[in-house]
Design an enzyme around this catalytic site. Structure first.
Site, PDB file in Angstrom:
ATOM      1  N   LEU A 460      98.930 -29.059  44.886  1.00 38.19           N
ATOM      2  CA  LEU A 460      99.745 -28.007  43.339  1.00 38.19           C
ATOM      3  C   LEU A 460      98.928 -26.922  44.250  1.00 38.19           C
ATOM      4  O   LEU A 460      99.958 -25.810  44.452  1.00 38.19           O
ATOM      5  CB  LEU A 460      99.777 -28.504  42.543  1.00 38.19           C
ATOM      6  CG  LEU A 460     100.096 -29.419  41.634  1.00 38.19           C
ATOM      7  CD1 LEU A 460     100.005 -29.125  40.653  1.00 38.19           C
ATOM      8  CD2 LEU A 460     101.809 -29.457  42.288  1.00 38.19           C
ATOM      9  N   GLY A 461      97.866 -27.206  44.574  1.00 40.12           N
ATOM     10  CA  GLY A 461      97.129 -25.168  45.249  1.00 40.12           C
ATOM     11  C   GLY A 461      95.585 -25.579  45.987  1.00 40.12           C
ATOM     12  O   GLY A 461      95.047 -26.591  45.597  1.00 40.12           O
ATOM     13  N   GLY A 463      91.953 -23.799  45.458  1.00 40.67           N
ATOM     14  CA  GLY A 463      91.331 -22.576  44.774  1.00 40.67           C
ATOM     15  C   GLY A 463      89.446 -22.844  45.458  1.00 40.67           C
ATOM     16  O   GLY A 463      89.471 -23.685  46.145  1.00 40.67           O
ATOM     17  N   ASP A 579      87.850 -13.769  33.487  1.00 40.49           N
ATOM     18  CA  ASP A 579      89.385 -14.239  35.195  1.00 40.49           C
ATOM     19  C   ASP A 579      90.668 -14.054  34.872  1.00 40.49           C
ATOM     20  O   ASP A 579      91.017 -14.406  35.452  1.00 40.49           O
ATOM     21  CB  ASP A 579      88.331 -15.254  35.512  1.00 40.49           C
ATOM     22  CG  ASP A 579      89.397 -15.008  36.912  1.00 40.49           C
ATOM     23  OD1 ASP A 579      89.443 -13.574  37.641  1.00 40.49           O
ATOM     24  OD2 ASP A 579      89.130 -16.357  37.737  1.00 40.49           O
TER      25      ASP A 579
END
EC number: 2.7.11.1
Length: 749
Positions: A460-461, A463, A579
């Site tokens: 999905l991603g 980081g 964050d």
């Protein structure tokens, strides 16, 4: 697509329309419409009459917005044949046809034959539609909305009748002063889902990409200009505001990078696994021949062997042309459909649309900096770079052995230094399974099965601390798995933070952790899966932003505030997120906001008010006040272009607040659904949250009260962001953001 906001006089600023007129009630056999007369809609918005350009003798019968200067024409009857006789008039015949007579020169334009009628009249409706009505039955015999020109109004529509082949399209004018049919046609395609397509003659000129059925564009005016631009605008005050224009960028022109090419910031590139078809031409900037596959596919249907093809995901994509719709209920089903079809070259599962697959060359593909969709392309497994020739492997064994011996010594020394430093600087807890109170410990093989062994098609991603994968447990439950990168120097602390914190936090506006997996060097967090991804994928996407109107945005703002209030005041632990930003706000299937990514969060005691840490972290303030402004405006905080100036969004918000109360800050795409008092209140709260003195900023309890009541608010002072932005850009960067520390970019939870 990109949305560009700026004030504009649009199209006819330098053109003078000449007409002197008085109004009539309607058009019938006894009462035609002559030059000098007009017919108005009952709501006073539209007007029908004769007009000319710059004192010309050529007159046209048209519809325009009444009372708006300069005049903006939205429909012209006699586009190809202007009338020149001063006695010209529009009459209605006995068979209900509209006839435009050019004096003694005969009929210049006719609406054509209609259904039989014993009596009829013509009226201009409140929607800008010229209609011929049967006097007895009241039925509509003819309407101008069935014969569009260069403009589409809110209640008119583009159409393609598959059964009859009949189309309703927009056709451009030849020039700003010549309404004859020009070179460009805007139409919708027959594909499912459909898309908008501008044609220049027989060649595609611009393409929107697939539209979701649920998307509803309630916009005042859509025009295809004589230059081929699609412009969407609304009237505001005394000006026209241009909400959207396409093509606006070199990447917007159809097929600029050729087959299997992808346009990125005005530069053409080849997809992974592809190379330029003609390298020398490509180097010269001639990209139209596109790219070709580097390694031929060897597909075996239903193959599960390791040497089979794999799918490589590419994010932030405008889906290429020539797609086909496949009936799949979810992304996993879409993947399987493509996997078991050797002719399938790529797939994409798009929220609101479903599963799209590609069996032809990828044409007209664009990659955005944010937003867009994930396109998973089929590649030969050798493109992974994992298969080396035996000769290369043999030649590397001796060097590798020597490297391992030296590396082991260095690694041992490094581990000693890390442990020594960690004992002084790291949190006072060890990474042990028993620390995870209230969470379920998953077995590694369970997660490997759920994620198809962490396949790229499930990714999905990516980081700063690792990757996120979609998974599906044996009971059918969808999950998101955060896999800590072993190469991350800081990741273990963030990983431990998330386990200890989130496992003890329960709130409807916080992402829920389902468990974790700690096995060897592997560190995995298992979350609930968020169907609608993150908030930034909606706010900063020109199509998706239309799906979240103002009431929904206000609900999201309140939901975020509730989650932060819980963290600060109501939870068993006192937590500062540190964050918080729109990319860390996930949306469930009902678009409810859920705060995620606690990797930088800090716990503190109830008596503590300072967060003492040496680590530089994310956004400033309690609720990330910039989030409120980003959600309202649909613009990113870092830079906001307004006219020829470029400034921070907060600086622009302050100026807007001082001049207009902030209402012009609102994303124009949601203006129709806005509640002005709520918008102004949210902007005022956002400015209060960025006050220089902490005592001037609301705490979370006060913030919740401000958002849920109508009590008077303090007046904000000029934020420090505004004062120092131009004087000291390096200083302002320190104040505004340190988002380089973002810990994950998750595109599809």
């Amino acid at each position: 697509m990109r949305i560009t906001f700026f004030a504009s006089l649009l199209l006819f600023t330098n053109t003078i329309f000449i007409s002197f007129s008085f109004a009539i009630a309607g058009i019938n056999k006894e009462s035609p419409l002559s030059i000098g007369q007009t017919l108005s809609s009952s709501n006073g918005v539209y007007e029908l009459g004769f007009f000319s350009f710059n004192n010309s003798e050529n007159h046209y019968l048209g519809i325009w917005f009444k009372g708006i200067i300069p005049r903006v024409v939205v429909w012209v009857a006699n586009r190809e044949n202007p009338v020149t006789d001063s006695t010209a008039n529009l009459a209605i015949s006995s068979n209900a046809s509209l006839l435009l007579y050019n004096g003694k020169h005969g009929v210049a334009w006719s609406s054509g034959e209609t259904l039989a009628s014993n009596g009829s009249r013509a009226e201009l409706s409140d929607t800008g539609n010229l209609i011929v009505i049967d006097n007895f039955s009241g039925r509509t015999l003819w309407q101008s909305f069935d014969h569009l020109g260069d403009t589409m109004l809110p209640f008119s529509a583009l159409m393609y009748n598959l059964a009859t082949g009949e189309k309703q399209v927009l056709t451009s004018w030849k020039s700003y002063t010549n309404p004859a049919v020009g070179d460009f046609v805007l139409q919708i395609t027959t594909q499912v889902p459909t898309q908008a397509l501008t044609m220049r003659g027989s060649k595609p000129y611009w393409r929107s990409g697939p539209w979701a059925k649920t998307r509803n564009f309630k916009l005042p005016r859509i025009v295809i200009t004589s230059k081929g631009s699609l412009e969407i605008s609304r009237h505001s005050g005394t000006d026209w505001v241009l909400n959207f224009v396409a093509p606006a960028h070199s990447c917007d022109y159809y097929g600029v990078c050729g087959p299997f090419g992808i346009c990125v910031k005005s530069v053409c590139k080849c997809f992974k696994g592809f190379i330029p078809k003609y390298i020398e031409e490509w180097k010269r900037g001639n990209w139209t021949d596109g790219c070709v596959r580097r390694t031929k596919l060897h597909c075996q249907e239903n193959s599960t062997k390791k040497d089979a093809n794999f799918f490589h995901p590419v994010a932030n994509i405008k889906p290429p042309d020539f797609y086909e719709f496949a009936s799949a209920v979810d992304a996993e089903g879409c993947y399987k459909i493509c996997l078991h079809n050797c002719s399938c070259l790529a797939f994409s599962y798009i929220h609101g649309i479903g599963c799209l697959i590609w069996n032809q060359d990828f044409m007209d593909t664009v990659q955005f900096s944010a937003g867009g969709e994930i396109l998973s392309i089929r590649l030969a497994r050798s493109e992974l770079g994992g298969n080396k020739r035996k000769k290369t492997i043999t030649a590397s064994i001796v060097s590798l052995s020597l490297f391992l011996i030296l590396g082991s010594t260095a690694f041992g020394f490094w581990r000693y230094r890390v442990k020594h430093n960690a004992s002084q600087d790291a949190p006072k807890y060890d990474l042990e399974p028993q620390d995870v109170s209230g969470s379920y410990l998953f077995e590694m093989n369970t997660i490997q099965t759920a994620t198809n062994n962490f396949s790229l098609s499930n990714k999905l991603g990516q980081g700063g601390f690792g990757s996120v994968y979609k998974g599906k447990l044996q009971d059918g439950k969808e999950i998101a798995v955060k896999r800590l990168s072993s190469s991350s120097g800081q990741g273990k602390e963030e990983f431990m933070n998330e386990i200890v914190l989130i496992s003890k936090l329960q709130h409807k506006n916080l992402v829920r952790i389902l468990g974790c997996c700690i096995e060897g060097e592997e560190r995995l967090l298992i979350y609930e899966f968020m169907l609608n991804k993150s908030l930034d994928t909606f706010l900063f996407d020109s199509r998706k932003r239309l799906e979240i109107d103002w009431p929904k945005r206000f609900d999201i703002i309140q939901g975020i505030a509730r989650g932060i209030h819980y963290l600060h005041r109501d939870s068993c632990l006192k937590v500062i997120h540190r964050d918080l930003k729109v990319s860390n706000i996930l949306l469930d299937e009902k678009m409810n906001p859920k705060i995620s990514d606690f990797g930088l969060a800090r716990m503190y005691q109830g008596t503590e008010y300072q967060d003492n840490t040496r680590r530089v972290v994310g956004t400033l303030g309690y609720m990330s006040p910039e989030d409120i402004l980003e959600i309202i405006s649909g613009e990113k905080i870092s830079r906001f272009s307004y006219g020829k100036e470029e400034k921070t969004l907060i600086a622009y918000a302050w100026e807007s607040w001082c001049e207009t109360g902030g209402v012009d800050l609102l994303d124009k795409d949601v203006a129709d659904s806005c509640r002005p008092l709520e918008v102004e209140r949210c902007i005022q709260i956002g400015l209060l949250c960025v006050q220089h003195q902490p005592a001037d900023r609301p705490n979370t309890l006060e913030l919740m009260s401000m958002l849920t009541t109508t009590s008077d608010l303090p007046s904000p002072k000029q934020p420090t962001f505004v004062v120092h932005w131009r004087d000291d850009e390096s200083s302002s960067k320190d104040l505004i953001t340190v988002n380089e520390m973002t810990k994950s970019v998750i595109l599809g939870r």
